[in-house]
Design a protein around this motif. Structure first.
Motif, PDB file in Angstrom:
ATOM      1  N   CYS A 131      -8.887 -30.548  68.087  1.00 20.08           N
ATOM      2  CA  CYS A 131      -7.548 -29.967  67.916  1.00 20.08           C
ATOM      3  C   CYS A 131      -7.625 -28.455  67.793  1.00 20.08           C
ATOM      4  O   CYS A 131      -6.814 -27.734  68.383  1.00 20.08           O
ATOM      5  N   PHE A 132      -8.601 -27.957  67.027  1.00 17.42           N
ATOM      6  CA  PHE A 132      -8.789 -26.511  66.932  1.00 17.42           C
ATOM      7  C   PHE A 132      -9.120 -25.941  68.303  1.00 17.42           C
ATOM      8  O   PHE A 132      -8.603 -24.892  68.696  1.00 17.42           O
ATOM      9  N   GLN A 133      -9.965 -26.632  69.048  1.00 19.91           N
ATOM     10  CA  GLN A 133     -10.327 -26.161  70.385  1.00 19.91           C
ATOM     11  C   GLN A 133      -9.107 -26.150  71.300  1.00 19.91           C
ATOM     12  O   GLN A 133      -8.904 -25.195  72.059  1.00 19.91           O
ATOM     13  N   ARG A 134      -8.282 -27.172  71.243  1.00 16.50           N
ATOM     14  CA  ARG A 134      -7.056 -27.223  72.056  1.00 16.50           C
ATOM     15  C   ARG A 134      -6.165 -26.034  71.750  1.00 16.50           C
ATOM     16  O   ARG A 134      -5.697 -25.333  72.654  1.00 16.50           O
ATOM     17  N   ILE A 135      -5.936 -25.791  70.482  1.00 19.39           N
ATOM     18  CA  ILE A 135      -5.041 -24.711  70.072  1.00 19.39           C
ATOM     19  C   ILE A 135      -5.585 -23.363  70.529  1.00 19.39           C
ATOM     20  O   ILE A 135      -4.854 -22.550  71.100  1.00 19.39           O
ATOM     21  N   VAL A 136      -6.848 -23.120  70.280  1.00 21.06           N
ATOM     22  CA  VAL A 136      -7.453 -21.838  70.643  1.00 21.06           C
ATOM     23  C   VAL A 136      -7.453 -21.658  72.162  1.00 21.06           C
ATOM     24  O   VAL A 136      -7.031 -20.612  72.671  1.00 21.06           O
ATOM     25  N   LEU A 150     -14.270 -12.264  78.604  1.00 21.96           N
ATOM     26  CA  LEU A 150     -13.018 -11.925  77.933  1.00 21.96           C
ATOM     27  C   LEU A 150     -12.441 -13.134  77.200  1.00 21.96           C
ATOM     28  O   LEU A 150     -11.995 -13.024  76.054  1.00 21.96           O
ATOM     29  N   GLN A 151     -12.425 -14.290  77.840  1.00 27.20           N
ATOM     30  CA  GLN A 151     -11.905 -15.498  77.191  1.00 27.20           C
ATOM     31  C   GLN A 151     -12.729 -15.863  75.957  1.00 27.20           C
ATOM     32  O   GLN A 151     -12.171 -16.252  74.932  1.00 27.20           O
ATOM     33  N   ALA A 152     -14.049 -15.732  76.058  1.00 29.23           N
ATOM     34  CA  ALA A 152     -14.909 -16.031  74.913  1.00 29.23           C
ATOM     35  C   ALA A 152     -14.628 -15.061  73.769  1.00 29.23           C
ATOM     36  O   ALA A 152     -14.548 -15.466  72.597  1.00 29.23           O
ATOM     37  N   GLU A 153     -14.455 -13.775  74.095  1.00 31.76           N
ATOM     38  CA  GLU A 153     -14.122 -12.781  73.072  1.00 31.76           C
ATOM     39  C   GLU A 153     -12.787 -13.111  72.409  1.00 31.76           C
ATOM     40  O   GLU A 153     -12.655 -13.044  71.183  1.00 31.76           O
ATOM     41  N   GLU A 154     -11.791 -13.457  73.223  1.00 34.72           N
ATOM     42  CA  GLU A 154     -10.466 -13.787  72.691  1.00 34.72           C
ATOM     43  C   GLU A 154     -10.516 -15.051  71.831  1.00 34.72           C
ATOM     44  O   GLU A 154      -9.857 -15.123  70.788  1.00 34.72           O
ATOM     45  N   ALA A 155     -11.288 -16.030  72.253  1.00 35.61           N
ATOM     46  CA  ALA A 155     -11.401 -17.279  71.492  1.00 35.61           C
ATOM     47  C   ALA A 155     -12.027 -17.028  70.125  1.00 35.61           C
ATOM     48  O   ALA A 155     -11.524 -17.521  69.103  1.00 35.61           O
ATOM     49  N   VAL A 156     -13.097 -16.266  70.097  1.00 31.55           N
ATOM     50  CA  VAL A 156     -13.758 -15.966  68.821  1.00 31.55           C
ATOM     51  C   VAL A 156     -12.826 -15.151  67.926  1.00 31.55           C
ATOM     52  O   VAL A 156     -12.697 -15.433  66.726  1.00 31.55           O
ATOM     53  N   ALA A 157     -12.162 -14.159  68.495  1.00 28.48           N
ATOM     54  CA  ALA A 157     -11.244 -13.335  67.706  1.00 28.48           C
ATOM     55  C   ALA A 157     -10.116 -14.180  67.122  1.00 28.48           C
ATOM     56  O   ALA A 157      -9.743 -14.011  65.950  1.00 28.48           O
ATOM     57  N   LEU A 158      -9.584 -15.106  67.906  1.00 27.94           N
ATOM     58  CA  LEU A 158      -8.516 -15.966  67.404  1.00 27.94           C
ATOM     59  C   LEU A 158      -9.034 -16.900  66.320  1.00 27.94           C
ATOM     60  O   LEU A 158      -8.368 -17.099  65.300  1.00 27.94           O
ATOM     61  N   CYS A 159     -10.203 -17.479  66.513  1.00 31.56           N
ATOM     62  CA  CYS A 159     -10.788 -18.335  65.471  1.00 31.56           C
ATOM     63  C   CYS A 159     -10.951 -17.561  64.169  1.00 31.56           C
ATOM     64  O   CYS A 159     -10.643 -18.073  63.089  1.00 31.56           O
ATOM     65  N   ARG A 160     -11.434 -16.342  64.273  1.00 31.06           N
ATOM     66  CA  ARG A 160     -11.634 -15.521  63.073  1.00 31.06           C
ATOM     67  C   ARG A 160     -10.303 -15.181  62.416  1.00 31.06           C
ATOM     68  O   ARG A 160     -10.199 -15.145  61.195  1.00 31.06           O
ATOM     69  N   ALA A 161      -9.284 -14.934  63.223  1.00 29.90           N
ATOM     70  CA  ALA A 161      -7.958 -14.653  62.664  1.00 29.90           C
ATOM     71  C   ALA A 161      -7.397 -15.880  61.961  1.00 29.90           C
ATOM     72  O   ALA A 161      -6.787 -15.770  60.893  1.00 29.90           O
ATOM     73  N   ILE A 162      -7.618 -17.047  62.534  1.00 29.04           N
ATOM     74  CA  ILE A 162      -7.149 -18.281  61.905  1.00 29.04           C
ATOM     75  C   ILE A 162      -7.866 -18.486  60.574  1.00 29.04           C
ATOM     76  O   ILE A 162      -7.231 -18.759  59.549  1.00 29.04           O
ATOM     77  N   THR A 163      -9.185 -18.350  60.573  1.00 25.47           N
ATOM     78  CA  THR A 163      -9.936 -18.581  59.334  1.00 25.47           C
ATOM     79  C   THR A 163      -9.638 -17.514  58.287  1.00 25.47           C
ATOM     80  O   THR A 163      -9.731 -17.791  57.091  1.00 25.47           O
ATOM     81  N   ALA A 164      -9.255 -16.321  58.719  1.00 28.89           N
ATOM     82  CA  ALA A 164      -8.906 -15.254  57.779  1.00 28.89           C
ATOM     83  C   ALA A 164      -7.467 -15.375  57.273  1.00 28.89           C
ATOM     84  O   ALA A 164      -7.069 -14.681  56.343  1.00 28.89           O
ATOM     85  N   GLY A 165      -6.690 -16.258  57.914  1.00 32.13           N
ATOM     86  CA  GLY A 165      -5.307 -16.436  57.509  1.00 32.13           C
ATOM     87  C   GLY A 165      -4.359 -15.414  58.106  1.00 32.13           C
ATOM     88  O   GLY A 165      -3.209 -15.311  57.679  1.00 32.13           O
ATOM     89  N   THR A 166      -4.807 -14.672  59.108  1.00 29.95           N
ATOM     90  CA  THR A 166      -3.944 -13.668  59.733  1.00 29.95           C
ATOM     91  C   THR A 166      -3.268 -14.177  61.000  1.00 29.95           C
ATOM     92  O   THR A 166      -2.427 -13.483  61.563  1.00 29.95           O
TER      93      THR A 166
END
Length: 108
Positions: free
Chosen positions: A45-50, A74-90
């Protein structure tokens, strides 16, 4: 500046490893914590959303399967950045999940 394609591939592969670690281990672990109130708990589910979010629609309409093998740098960078934003609560995981479900015609 000339970038060695092997170096570029190594960086991309490292980002993909980070994305997989975040979506397979970190985020599911965080979702199980009593203080975390997330709409999903499973790695897929996390993978789907990201992937849907970085694709701007249903990911497999934009990225060949399996996605982790076909992500661009670019997609890998965006995926990691989004995961980090989710885990940071931003990043709002509820809104991202709802948008993903809307793209799939499954929003309630």
């Amino acid at each position: 500046m000339i970038v060695d394609s092997d170096t570029s591939n190594d960086v991309r592969d490292g980002l993909v490893r980070d994305y997989l670690h975040l979506t397979r281990e970190v985020m599911p672990h965080m979702s199980a914590l009593p203080e975390t109130d997330w709409p999903v708990v499973n790695d897929h589910c996390f993978q789907r959303i990201v992937l849907d979010t970085i694709s701007g629609g249903v990911w497999y309409d934009h990225i060949p399967r399996p996605a982790y093998k076909h992500l661009t740098m670019l997609q890998a960078e965006e995926a990691v950045a989004l995961c980090r934003a989710i885990t940071a609560g931003t990043a709002d995981l509820y809104a991202l999940n709802l948008q993903s479900l809307k793209w799939r015609g499954k929003a309630r």
